[in-house]
Design an enzyme around this catalytic site. Structure first.
Site, short mmCIF file in Angstrom:
data_model
loop_
_atom_site.label_atom_id
_atom_site.label_comp_id
_atom_site.label_asym_id
_atom_site.label_seq_id
_atom_site.Cartn_x
_atom_site.Cartn_y
_atom_site.Cartn_z
N ASP A 1 31.87 36.43 8.84
CA ASP A 1 32.43 35.82 7.54
C ASP A 1 32.35 36.88 6.36
OD1 ASP A 1 32.86 33.09 8.76
OD2 ASP A 1 30.66 32.95 8.59
N LYS B 1 36.45 39.79 6.77
CA LYS B 1 36.91 40.90 7.38
C LYS B 1 38.74 40.64 7.23
CE LYS B 1 34.91 39.89 11.16
NZ LYS B 1 33.88 39.26 10.58
N GLY C 1 37.78 32.82 12.37
CA GLY C 1 38.63 32.45 11.35
C GLY C 1 38.88 33.69 10.41
N HIS C 2 39.88 34.28 10.51
CA HIS C 2 40.23 35.51 9.56
C HIS C 2 41.27 34.87 8.53
CE1 HIS C 2 38.39 38.53 12.59
NE2 HIS C 2 37.58 37.70 12.24
N GLN D 1 33.38 38.02 14.19
CA GLN D 1 32.11 37.69 14.03
C GLN D 1 31.39 39.11 13.16
OE1 GLN D 1 33.06 36.88 17.66
NE2 GLN D 1 33.84 35.16 16.61
P1 IMP Z 1 29.73 30.58 19.40
O1 IMP Z 1 30.41 31.83 19.18
O2 IMP Z 1 30.67 29.23 18.75
O3 IMP Z 1 29.01 30.31 20.59
O4 IMP Z 1 28.56 30.46 18.26
C1 IMP Z 1 27.53 31.39 18.22
C2 IMP Z 1 26.87 31.53 16.72
O5 IMP Z 1 27.93 32.48 16.01
C3 IMP Z 1 27.00 30.32 15.76
O6 IMP Z 1 25.83 30.67 15.07
C4 IMP Z 1 28.32 30.42 15.08
O7 IMP Z 1 28.14 29.71 13.84
C5 IMP Z 1 28.43 31.99 14.81
N1 IMP Z 1 29.75 32.19 14.90
C6 IMP Z 1 30.75 32.16 15.89
N2 IMP Z 1 31.97 32.79 15.46
C7 IMP Z 1 31.73 33.10 14.23
C8 IMP Z 1 32.71 33.49 13.10
O8 IMP Z 1 33.64 33.72 13.32
N3 IMP Z 1 32.00 33.63 11.71
C9 IMP Z 1 30.99 33.39 11.40
N4 IMP Z 1 29.80 33.01 12.68
C10 IMP Z 1 30.29 32.78 13.89
#
Ligand code: IMP
Length: 422
Positions: free
Chosen positions: A13, A16, A40-41, A223
């Site tokens: 977040d 990007k 989520g970009h 991420q």
């Molecule tokens: P997962 O990728 O859904 O397995 O989540 C694992 C961790 O990564 C959690 O803390 C999510 O909130 C975080 N996370 C996954 N995708 C994003 C992203 O695009 N932005 C921020 N945090 C993310």
């Protein structure tokens, strides 16, 4: 522009989407190499807000080709929905999108298992997006996953799906959860596969051919560094390599073809989900949430917020080989005074300059702060570095120096125009 990797230097977040959109102007191809629709970009294009989950952000610009690389985990139904939503908003998607035949699939049992595992962990939960990302990468590593190439062969797909669903439905039943219906899932996913078929290709060959023609590629990281499966705050991480190396393994473009790494970081720190965040601060969170900022683009969750953590960003520079820095959300600090920056951690009476490996220890680190003067005026209209208030310039130059890379971009608002290029 040459081949550029763009990565998040914090916990995701970082803004990007906006920086990718700015850099896309100079790229021919935009590639995603990891993650899935957990991302989520957010991009503002022609006055409209778009949130992209699986499709690279370059799709909003007509002449750019977007590639979903082999390292991405693709939920075909979610991808079809995203394509349809974008088309409904007037975005053209035809020969400007390619999907790797080697990308792994996210299937309904992955999301169901993700949810069950989180439920069972209780307070020790990761706080995942519940999109099935961890279980899908788990299948990939266990060599039992289904790939896009399987989906392109309906009889083979149905056979493999039936076997996987027998196994996963037994697990779901044992966990007290509802099993999935094979016929329904099979039909729904094959239908999505038909829609996606024209986009499926060997994207490794495509990218290499384009490089031979001198085309410039932008690798869109999803991420952030500290959500990386190897280098992040394990186990509070996602399941892919979010760091620069992931751009190579997730696309088949070799390391020596990469020309620069741009790291994106906020002027403060946020994270969603559980896990260490030493500079977390309730006041910073309260202020940003009151301004309507820092709610997740994918799940809508309120993000945890804190002061800028230079220990973390310095480590991120090391891991990713960051050459250039884009600092975003400067305007979020416009009315804050004084501003703290975490310059080191204290753990068991010792000063640490790098984060500890163990998450529990990282969680117990106390931040050591240095204070900076705020600037107390809006920065949103600044278009040149010299337009910024002096205290803002000092702040930016200092955090870039602490991070150890050259500051090349500053974002002072969500739109493309609200960007300072140094
Ligand atoms: P997962 O990728 O859904 O397995 O989540 C694992 C961790 O990564 C959690 O803390 C999510 O909130 C975080 N996370 C996954 N995708 C994003 C992203 O695009 N932005 C921020 N945090 C993310």
């Amino acid at each position: 522009m040459a081949n550029t990797i763009l990565i998040g230097a914090q916990w995701g977040d970082e803004g990007k989407g906006k920086i990718i959109d700015v850099l896309t102007a100079d790229a021919d191809i935009v590639v995603r190499s990891q993650g899935g629709n957990n991302a989520g970009h957010t991009v503002f294009h022609r006055g409209k807000k778009y949130v992209l989950h699986l499709i690279p952000s370059g799709i909003l610009r007509r002449r750019k080709v977007c590639v979903i690389g082999n390292g991405v985990v693709v939920d075909p139904v979610a991808l079809v929905d995203e394509i349809e939503d974008l088309r409904a908003s007037g975005v053209t998607i035809d020969c400007n999108l390619l999907i790797s035949d080697a990308a792994h699939l996210v299937l309904p049992y992955h999301a169901a298992l993700d949810e069950q595992r989180e439920l069972r962990k209780g307070r020790a939960r990761i706080g995942t997006t519940k999109r099935g990302i961890g279980p899908a990468y788990g299948d990939k590593a266990a060599r039992t996953g289904l790939r896009v190439s399987d989906l392109m062969q309906p009889a083979l797909f149905s056979k493999k799906l039936a076997a996987k669903m027998r196994e996963n439905n037994a697990i779901l039943r044992a966990l007290g959860a509802k099993p999935n219906d094979f016929a329904e899932v099979n039909e729904r996913y094959l239908r999505a596969g038909k829609v996606l078929a024209p986009f499926v290709a060997n994207t490794v060959v495509y990218l290499h051919r384009q490089m031979q023609r001198g085309r410039d590629i932008l690798f869109e990281g999803a991420q952030g560094t500290f959500l990386d499966i190897d280098h992040g705050t394990y186990p509070y991480v996602t399941s892919s390599n979010t760091t620069a190396g992931g751009a190579c393994t997730g696309t088949g473009v070799p390391p020596h073809r990469m020309d620069r790494v741009v790291g994106v970081m906020k002027a403060y720190t946020t994270r969603v989900g559980e896990g260490p965040l030493p500079s977390e601060d309730e006041r910073v969170a309260g202020m940003l949430h009151e301004m309507g900022r820092e709610f997740g683009a994918t799940t809508g969750r309120a993000r945890r917020c804190g002061w800028f953590d230079a220990v973390a960003t310095h480590y991120a520079t090391m891991i990713n080989g960051i050459d250039e820095l884009a600092i975003t959300n400067l305007d979020g600090l416009d009315s804050v005074h004084p501003i703290s920056v975490c310059v080191a951690y204290r753990l068991n009476g010792q000063r640490l300059e790098v984060p500890p490996c163990d998450s529990a220890q990282w969680e117990n680190c106390e931040p050591i702060y240095e204070e900076f003067r705020g600037w107390n005026e809006p920065t949103g209209r600044a278009r040149k570095f010299s337009d910024l208030p002096k205290n803002a310039r000092v702040y930016l130059e200092t955090i870039a120096e602490m991070t150890g890379a050259k500051l090349t971009m500053v974002s002072v608002g969500p739109t493309r125009a609200e960007t300072i290029v140094l």
